[in-house]
Design an enzyme around this catalytic site. Structure first.
Site, PDB file in Angstrom:
ATOM      1  N   ARG A 169       4.380  44.075  21.653  1.00 11.07           N
ATOM      2  CA  ARG A 169       3.730  45.375  21.919  1.00 11.07           C
ATOM      3  C   ARG A 169       3.763  46.271  20.677  1.00 11.07           C
ATOM      4  NH1 ARG A 169       6.326  47.651  26.404  1.00 11.07           N
ATOM      5  NH2 ARG A 169       5.122  46.132  27.575  1.00 11.07           N
ATOM      6  N   CYS A 218      12.330  43.137  28.496  1.00 12.88           N
ATOM      7  CA  CYS A 218      11.493  43.813  27.505  1.00 12.88           C
ATOM      8  C   CYS A 218      12.458  44.330  26.444  1.00 12.88           C
ATOM      9  CB  CYS A 218      10.714  44.954  28.140  1.00 12.88           C
ATOM     10  SG  CYS A 218       9.804  45.960  26.928  1.00 12.88           S
ATOM     11  N   CYS A 269      20.393  63.902  26.520  1.00 16.75           N
ATOM     12  CA  CYS A 269      21.103  62.616  26.528  1.00 16.75           C
ATOM     13  C   CYS A 269      22.388  62.714  25.701  1.00 16.75           C
ATOM     14  CB  CYS A 269      20.185  61.525  25.977  1.00 16.75           C
ATOM     15  SG  CYS A 269      20.965  59.895  26.022  1.00 16.75           S
ATOM     16  N   CYS A 289      21.647  58.414  19.134  1.00 17.76           N
ATOM     17  CA  CYS A 289      20.647  57.597  18.432  1.00 17.76           C
ATOM     18  C   CYS A 289      19.911  58.478  17.399  1.00 17.76           C
ATOM     19  CB  CYS A 289      19.659  57.002  19.422  1.00 17.76           C
ATOM     20  SG  CYS A 289      20.499  56.232  20.832  1.00 17.76           S
ATOM     21  N   CYS A 341       5.870  52.070  33.188  1.00 18.96           N
ATOM     22  CA  CYS A 341       7.243  52.019  32.674  1.00 18.96           C
ATOM     23  C   CYS A 341       7.902  53.392  32.776  1.00 18.96           C
ATOM     24  CB  CYS A 341       7.186  51.542  31.227  1.00 18.96           C
ATOM     25  SG  CYS A 341       8.829  51.431  30.495  1.00 18.96           S
ATOM     26  N   CYS A 385       8.321  48.630  35.281  1.00 21.41           N
ATOM     27  CA  CYS A 385       9.290  48.500  34.195  1.00 21.41           C
ATOM     28  C   CYS A 385      10.129  49.770  34.191  1.00 21.41           C
ATOM     29  CB  CYS A 385       8.542  48.342  32.871  1.00 21.41           C
ATOM     30  SG  CYS A 385       9.663  48.280  31.440  1.00 21.41           S
ATOM     31  N   CYS A 442      16.247  59.749  17.868  1.00 23.75           N
ATOM     32  CA  CYS A 442      15.735  60.146  19.188  1.00 23.75           C
ATOM     33  C   CYS A 442      15.715  61.656  19.441  1.00 23.75           C
ATOM     34  CB  CYS A 442      16.548  59.462  20.287  1.00 23.75           C
ATOM     35  SG  CYS A 442      15.837  59.793  21.919  1.00 23.75           S
TER      36      CYS A 442
HETATM   37  N1  SAM Z   1      17.808  55.921  27.037  1.00 21.49           N
HETATM   38  C1  SAM Z   1      17.361  54.601  27.150  1.00 21.49           C
HETATM   39  C2  SAM Z   1      17.765  53.718  26.013  1.00 21.49           C
HETATM   40  O1  SAM Z   1      18.084  54.206  24.937  1.00 21.49           O
HETATM   41  O2  SAM Z   1      17.735  52.506  26.202  1.00 21.49           O
HETATM   42  C3  SAM Z   1      15.874  54.468  27.370  1.00 21.49           C
HETATM   43  C4  SAM Z   1      14.898  55.318  26.596  1.00 21.49           C
HETATM   44  S1  SAM Z   1      14.897  55.139  24.841  1.00 21.49           S
HETATM   45  C5  SAM Z   1      13.925  56.534  24.383  1.00 21.49           C
HETATM   46  C6  SAM Z   1      13.870  53.723  24.566  1.00 21.49           C
HETATM   47  C7  SAM Z   1      13.566  53.322  23.153  1.00 21.49           C
HETATM   48  O3  SAM Z   1      12.622  54.219  22.564  1.00 21.49           O
HETATM   49  C8  SAM Z   1      14.677  53.293  22.125  1.00 21.49           C
HETATM   50  O4  SAM Z   1      15.475  52.163  22.228  1.00 21.49           O
HETATM   51  C9  SAM Z   1      13.906  53.284  20.825  1.00 21.49           C
HETATM   52  O5  SAM Z   1      13.609  51.958  20.426  1.00 21.49           O
HETATM   53  C10 SAM Z   1      12.605  54.016  21.177  1.00 21.49           C
HETATM   54  N2  SAM Z   1      12.499  55.311  20.497  1.00 21.49           N
HETATM   55  C11 SAM Z   1      13.172  56.437  20.780  1.00 21.49           C
HETATM   56  N3  SAM Z   1      12.858  57.428  19.937  1.00 21.49           N
HETATM   57  C12 SAM Z   1      11.945  56.926  19.074  1.00 21.49           C
HETATM   58  C13 SAM Z   1      11.227  57.460  17.968  1.00 21.49           C
HETATM   59  N4  SAM Z   1      11.411  58.699  17.557  1.00 21.49           N
HETATM   60  N5  SAM Z   1      10.356  56.673  17.332  1.00 21.49           N
HETATM   61  C14 SAM Z   1      10.164  55.391  17.744  1.00 21.49           C
HETATM   62  N6  SAM Z   1      10.820  54.839  18.779  1.00 21.49           N
HETATM   63  C15 SAM Z   1      11.700  55.582  19.438  1.00 21.49           C
HETATM   64  C1  DTB Z   2       9.967  51.356  23.591  1.00 27.86           C
HETATM   65  O1  DTB Z   2      10.330  50.377  22.914  1.00 27.86           O
HETATM   66  N1  DTB Z   2       9.289  52.389  23.118  1.00 27.86           N
HETATM   67  C2  DTB Z   2       9.053  53.360  24.160  1.00 27.86           C
HETATM   68  C3  DTB Z   2       9.623  52.664  25.412  1.00 27.86           C
HETATM   69  N2  DTB Z   2      10.217  51.480  24.881  1.00 27.86           N
HETATM   70  C4  DTB Z   2      10.490  53.386  26.323  1.00 27.86           C
HETATM   71  C5  DTB Z   2       9.595  54.709  23.838  1.00 27.86           C
HETATM   72  C6  DTB Z   2       9.073  55.294  22.547  1.00 27.86           C
HETATM   73  C7  DTB Z   2       9.605  56.681  22.399  1.00 27.86           C
HETATM   74  C8  DTB Z   2       9.037  57.406  21.244  1.00 27.86           C
HETATM   75  C9  DTB Z   2       9.608  58.772  21.100  1.00 27.86           C
HETATM   76  C10 DTB Z   2       9.326  59.679  22.256  1.00 27.86           C
HETATM   77  O2  DTB Z   2       8.170  59.790  22.708  1.00 27.86           O
HETATM   78  O3  DTB Z   2      10.268  60.376  22.685  1.00 27.86           O
HETATM   79 FE1  SF4 Z   3      19.500  58.680  24.760  1.00 33.91          FE
HETATM   80 FE2  SF4 Z   3      17.397  58.633  23.172  1.00 33.91          FE
HETATM   81 FE3  SF4 Z   3      19.457  57.068  22.634  1.00 33.91          FE
HETATM   82 FE4  SF4 Z   3      17.899  56.531  24.806  1.00 33.91          FE
HETATM   83  S1  SF4 Z   3      17.296  56.455  22.648  1.00 33.91           S
HETATM   84  S2  SF4 Z   3      20.145  56.543  24.710  1.00 33.91           S
HETATM   85  S3  SF4 Z   3      17.336  58.629  25.387  1.00 33.91           S
HETATM   86  S4  SF4 Z   3      19.468  59.319  22.630  1.00 33.91           S
END
Ligand code: SAM
Ligand code: DTB
Ligand code: SF4
Length: 339
Positions: A284, A212, A77, A81, A121, A152, A84
Site C-alpha cells: 500500500r 497489515c 497518546c 513515536c 480501517c 481493519c 506522530c
Molecule cells: N497507535 C497505533 C499504533 O501506533 O500502532 C495505531 C495508529 S498509528 C498512527 C499507525 C501508523 O501510522 C504508525 O505505525 C506509523 O507507521 C504511521 N504514522 C503515524 N504518523 C505518521 C506520519 N506523520 N507520517 C507517516 N506515517 C505515520
Molecule cells: C499506516 O501504515 N498508515 C496509516 C494507517 N496505517 C493507520 C496512518 C498514517 C498516519 C499519518 C499521519 C496522520 O494522519 O496522523
Molecule cells: Fe500513539 Fe502515534 Fe505512536 Fe500510535 S504512532 S502509538 S498513535 S504516538
C-alpha cells in the site's frame, strides 16, 4: 482496429478476493539485509522492470485496492513515536477526541463504501486498548462488517485474548507496523520496543486474522536500514498480507519535523523492493501521497503498489481528495478492486 488511447479501460475483469491469494508465495525465500540492499542498488529501470514483472505474475497490474481510514480516537497518546502528531507529549495542534460514537463511525463507513472503498480501517491513538475501550470497538467492527466492507483496526499493542475478541467480532485485518529497522527503532520510539511489536503481530496471526504491517521511510534512516525494515517484513512467516509503506508526513511539533526529506525516487525504490520481496502481498502506497504528486504516485504503481488509503484524510493529516484519486486512476487506466 485497436486504438491507442488514454481513456480508462472499462471492460470488467475477474478479480480474486484477497482470501484466495496467499501472501506465503510457494518457495518464498529468506532475505538477508545485504540481498535486499542489493535490490535497492540496482539501476532504477532494472529495479522497476523486475518489480513490475513480479507484480504481473501475482496480480492484475491495473487494479488498486481502496482502504479508507477513520480516526476513531484521536490524540492524547502516551507513546513517544517521533513521527506522530498524536503523541500527547508533542505540541502539534492536534485536537484530542474521545472514542467516537458508533453512529458516526457507521456513517463514515457507509460514505467510504459509497465512494468505492472495500476496506474500512479504524485507528485509535492508544498504546493499546483497555478492555473497556475494546468493547465499543467490537461493536464498531460488527456494524462495519455487516455493511459488507472488509474491516481493519489499528489500536496499538494487544494483550492476550484481545486479538481473539476482535476476530470473533469480524475483524479481517489488524494493522501494526514495524515502522523501521530494528537497530534504528530506539532512535524513533522509546516507550516500547521491537519485540513488543512482534508479540502483538504474533497474537494477530495466531488468532487467524490477516496481518497489515509495514513501516515509514524518511525518518532519517540509511538505505541499509530501509533494507533492514523490508527484510524484517519479508521474512515474517508468512509475510503480511498487506504492507503499508508510509512516507513521513512532517508535522510541526514532532521531533522529526525538519528531517531531510527522502528523495522521491528512493521512495519508489522502497515500493519496488517491497513488491519483489513480498510478491503475494498487497503493497500500500500510504501516508505522504498528498506531497508526492501524480507522477511519483504513478511510478509507485509501476513499481508494484496496488493499494492506497482513499479519502481526503488519513488519521489527522491530509490525503488526496477521492475525486483526484479517481481522476488519476482514470488517466492511468486503473480500476478499483471490487468487493
Ligand atoms: N497507535 C497505533 C499504533 O501506533 O500502532 C495505531 C495508529 S498509528 C498512527 C499507525 C501508523 O501510522 C504508525 O505505525 C506509523 O507507521 C504511521 N504514522 C503515524 N504518523 C505518521 C506520519 N506523520 N507520517 C507517516 N506515517 C505515520
Ligand atoms: C499506516 O501504515 N498508515 C496509516 C494507517 N496505517 C493507520 C496512518 C498514517 C498516519 C499519518 C499521519 C496522520 O494522519 O496522523
Ligand atoms: Fe500513539 Fe502515534 Fe505512536 Fe500510535 S504512532 S502509538 S498513535 S504516538
Amino acid at each position: 482496429m485497436t486504438q491507442a488511447t488514454s481513456q480508462p479501460t472499462t471492460q470488467p475483469i475477474v478479480l480474486h478476493r484477497p482470501e484466495q491469494r496467499s501472501a506465503a508465495v510457494e518457495g518464498s525465500q529468506r532475505w538477508s539485509v545485504a540481498e535486499v540492499e542489493a535490490l535497492f542498488d540496482l539501476p532504477f529501470n532494472d529495479l522497476l522492470f523486475r518489480a513490475q514483472t513480479t507484480h504481473r505474475q501475482h496480480f492484475d497490474a491495473n487494479t488498486v485496492q481502496l482502504s479508507t481510514l477513520l480516526s476513531i480516537k484521536t490524540g492524547g497518546c502516551p507513546e513517544d513515536c517521533g513521527y506522530c502528531p498524536q503523541a500527547a507529549r508533542y505540541d502539534t495542534g492536534v485536537t484530542s477526541q474521545a472514542l467516537l460514537p458508533l453512529d458516526e463511525v457507521l456513517a463514515a463507513a457507509k460514505s467510504a463504501q459509497s465512494l468505492g472503498a472495500t476496506r474500512f480501517c479504524m485507528g485509535a491513538a492508544w498504546r493499546g486498548p483497555k478492555q473497556r475501550d475494546l468493547e465499543p470497538v467490537l461493536d464498531m467492527v460488527k456494524a462495519v462488517k455487516a455493511l459488507g466492507l472488509e474491516t481493519c483496526a489499528t489500536l496499538g499493542m494487544l494483550k492476550e485474548g484481545q486479538a481473539e475478541q476482535l476476530r470473533d467480532a469480524g475483524l479481517d485485518y489488524y494493522n501494526h507496523n514495524l515502522d523501521t529497522a530494528p537497530e534504528f527503532y530506539g532512535d524513533i520510539i522509546s516507550t516500547r520496543d521491537y519485540q513488543d511489536r512482534l508479540d502483538t503481530l504474533e497474537r494477530v496471526r495466531d488468532a487467524g486474522m490477516h496481518v497489515c504491517c509495514g513501516g515509514i521511510v524518511g525518518l532519517g534512516e540509511s538505505r541499509t536500514q530501509r533494507a533492514g525494515l523490508i527484510a524484517q517484513l519479508a521474512n515474517m512467516e508468512p509475510p503480511p498480507e498487506s504492507v503499508p509503506i508510509n512516507n513521513l508526513v512532517q508535522v510541526e511539533g514532532t521531533p522529526l519535523h525538519g528531517t531531510e526529506t527522502l528523495d522521491p525516487f528512493e521512495f519508489v525504490r522502497t515500493i519496488a523492493v517491497a513488491r519483489i520481496t513480498m510478491p503475494g502481498s498487497y503493497v500500500r502506497l500510504s501516508a505522504g501521497r498528498q506531497e508526492m504528486g501524480e507522477a511519483i504516485q504513478s511510478l509507485c504503481f509501476l513499481a508494484g503498489a496496488n493499494s492506497i488509503f482513499y479519502g481526503d484524510k488519513l488519521l489527522t493529516t491530509g490525503n488526496p481528495e477521492s475525486e483526484m484519486d479517481r481522476a488519476l486512476m482514470n488517466k492511468l487506466g486503473m480500476r478499483p478492486e471490487l468487493a
